[in-house]
Motif scaffolding. Structure first.
Motif, PDB file in Angstrom:
ATOM      1  N   GLN A 237     -40.697  -1.947  17.001  1.00 35.73           N
ATOM      2  CA  GLN A 237     -41.305  -1.136  17.944  1.00 35.73           C
ATOM      3  C   GLN A 237     -40.198  -0.370  18.778  1.00 35.73           C
ATOM      4  OE1 GLN A 237     -44.019   0.347  17.978  1.00 35.73           O
ATOM      5  NE2 GLN A 237     -45.661  -0.944  18.509  1.00 35.73           N
ATOM      6  N   LYS A 242     -40.460   6.902  17.967  1.00 36.16           N
ATOM      7  CA  LYS A 242     -41.733   7.264  17.714  1.00 36.16           C
ATOM      8  C   LYS A 242     -42.337   8.803  17.646  1.00 36.16           C
ATOM      9  CE  LYS A 242     -43.221   3.430  20.617  1.00 36.16           C
ATOM     10  NZ  LYS A 242     -41.706   2.804  20.264  1.00 36.16           N
ATOM     11  N   TYR A 250     -44.716   1.967  10.148  1.00 33.08           N
ATOM     12  CA  TYR A 250     -45.877   1.803  11.050  1.00 33.08           C
ATOM     13  C   TYR A 250     -46.899   1.356  10.477  1.00 33.08           C
ATOM     14  CZ  TYR A 250     -43.273   3.807  15.088  1.00 33.08           C
ATOM     15  OH  TYR A 250     -42.534   4.068  16.130  1.00 33.08           O
ATOM     16  N   ILE A 269     -50.542   3.001  17.630  1.00 34.47           N
ATOM     17  CA  ILE A 269     -49.973   3.501  16.491  1.00 34.47           C
ATOM     18  C   ILE A 269     -50.536   4.432  15.659  1.00 34.47           C
ATOM     19  CG2 ILE A 269     -49.142   2.825  14.271  1.00 34.47           C
ATOM     20  CD1 ILE A 269     -47.859   0.224  15.610  1.00 34.47           C
ATOM     21  N   GLN A 273     -48.993   8.132  15.005  1.00 36.88           N
ATOM     22  CA  GLN A 273     -48.469   8.477  13.775  1.00 36.88           C
ATOM     23  C   GLN A 273     -49.485   9.327  12.888  1.00 36.88           C
ATOM     24  OE1 GLN A 273     -45.684   7.531  11.633  1.00 36.88           O
ATOM     25  NE2 GLN A 273     -44.893   7.656  13.785  1.00 36.88           N
TER      26      GLN A 273
END
Length: 374
Positions: A237, A242, A250, A269, A273
């Protein structure tokens, strides 16, 4: 770098020089694309080559795989047309980037992949490379094709080969890539042992250990060592970018937080994502992320969460079913992700001529259910 003055050959040269050592960012990717157009305007083939190569590099490390694949044939053609004029060694190096991602698309046939591998091997051998690097990439391709037998054969040949070459990946990347076959063959302790030099900080590179932590976390989970898995999940993480799509990495983190019933982290997440993933067409990436998302939402249903709030700006189905507060019916969303994961697995298995992805899907569903009832 300010691209507003990209008007002359001298400006273009400065931009290309800058990009050759620039960080991988969306702004630099766009700058490289502008440089390509300007080189074409000036009809300067040498600067076009350099601009295209920097653009392809940006695409690779920002995970714009579709654009990488679209760019690459131009390089092989131009180098074949003009022997010894361009940086052919760099083009051969980027051939590996293409092999990394081309098996992820079910529309690319086994015949096309085999032809690409043969071209890769022929070009590399002509350049002086031997079995070590060639078998390394055969192994990587066969892992993604779900062909365990051929992946193992390539792995054995790789281990037996002793030759070194300037085109061989760095030690950190080689070690990290080996972890994928150990995930495939369920040799989880071997994975952790192989990863030790990376995890202990002895070897590293631009992408390692960034990509290693989620694999180590998966191995630790499968061995039931949740304390160790927590360590690697935290590191993953912290290190993963990100703002860039990392669907597989992920998805592994999503699975971890699902089992831990940390729905807040899992939801973050998914929110971060999924919008990035929706711009991609890789069946492989969609399969892994959809599978993990479906398992997460099923866990929420099990925990009697009838709705889930997600901050999406997605208009396509099924993301148009939220109420005015952004609440989604958990069961319906879970069903959609599960159906999509099964669909992508079927596409890949159909192309590959085996049942690897469907088998993996069923195994992960069963394993997750077992963990959640403990």
């Amino acid at each position: 770098m300010d691209a507003t003055q990209l008007e002359t050959i001298e400006d273009l040269q400065k931009v290309v020089n800058y990009l050759s050592s620039a960080n991988d960012t969306l702004a630099n990717k766009q700058l490289a694309f502008r440089a390509i157009k300007k080189a074409q305007f000036f009809k300067d083939l040498d600067l076009e080559f350099e601009a295209r190569y920097q653009y392809m590099s940006q695409c690779t490390f920002l995970n714009f795989d579709e654009e990488l694949i679209a760019q690459f044939p131009w390089f092989l053609n131009i180098c074949d047309q003009h022997p010894d004029r361009f940086r052919y060694r760099s083009v051969l190096w980027s051939f590996k980037w293409v092999l990394d991602v081309i098996p992820e698309y079910h529309k690319v046939s086994l015949q096309q992949i085999d032809s690409l591998l043969q071209d890769f091997e022929a070009r590399y051998r002509a350049f002086g490379a031997a079995d070590k690097i060639i078998q390394h990439y055969y192994m990587k391709v066969y892992v993604k094709l779900g062909n365990e037998e051929k992946a193992r054969q390539a792995h054995e040949k790789y281990k037996q080969a002793t030759s070194n070459h300037v085109l061989l990946d760095c030690r950190a990347c080689q070690s990290d890539n080996l972890l994928n076959i150990f995930l495939m063959t369920k040799e989880y302790q071997t994975l952790l042992d192989t990863a030790k030099p990376i995890l202990n900080g002895q070897i590293s590179c631009t992408e390692v250990p960034l990509l290693t932590y989620p694999k180590a976390m998966m191995a630790a989970m499968m061995l039931g060592n949740w304390e160790l898995a927590e360590v690697y999940a935290s590191k993953a993480q912290r290190h993963l970018n990100k703002s860039v799509t990392f669907p597989v990495e992920y998805s592994q983190l999503l699975l971890f937080y699902t089992i831990k019933e940390d729905f807040v982290s899992a939801r973050a997440i998914l929110e971060q994502q999924l919008p990035l993933l929706m711009a991609r067409t890789s069946d492989y990436l969609h399969f892994h992320f959809y599978l993990a998302a479906g398992l997460f939402l099923q866990a929420m249903v099990r925990a009697e969460n009838s709705t889930v709030k997600l901050n999406f700006n997605l208009k396509q189905l099924p993301f148009d079913i939220a109420d005015k507060d952004g609440e989604y019916p958990t069961t319906a969303l879970s069903q959609w992700f599960n159906e999509q994961a099964k669909h992508r697995a079927g596409l890949l298995d159909g192309r590959n001529g085996n049942g690897y992805y469907m088998g993996y899907l069923e195994e992960m569903r069963e394993w997750t259910d077992q963990q959640l009832v403990k």
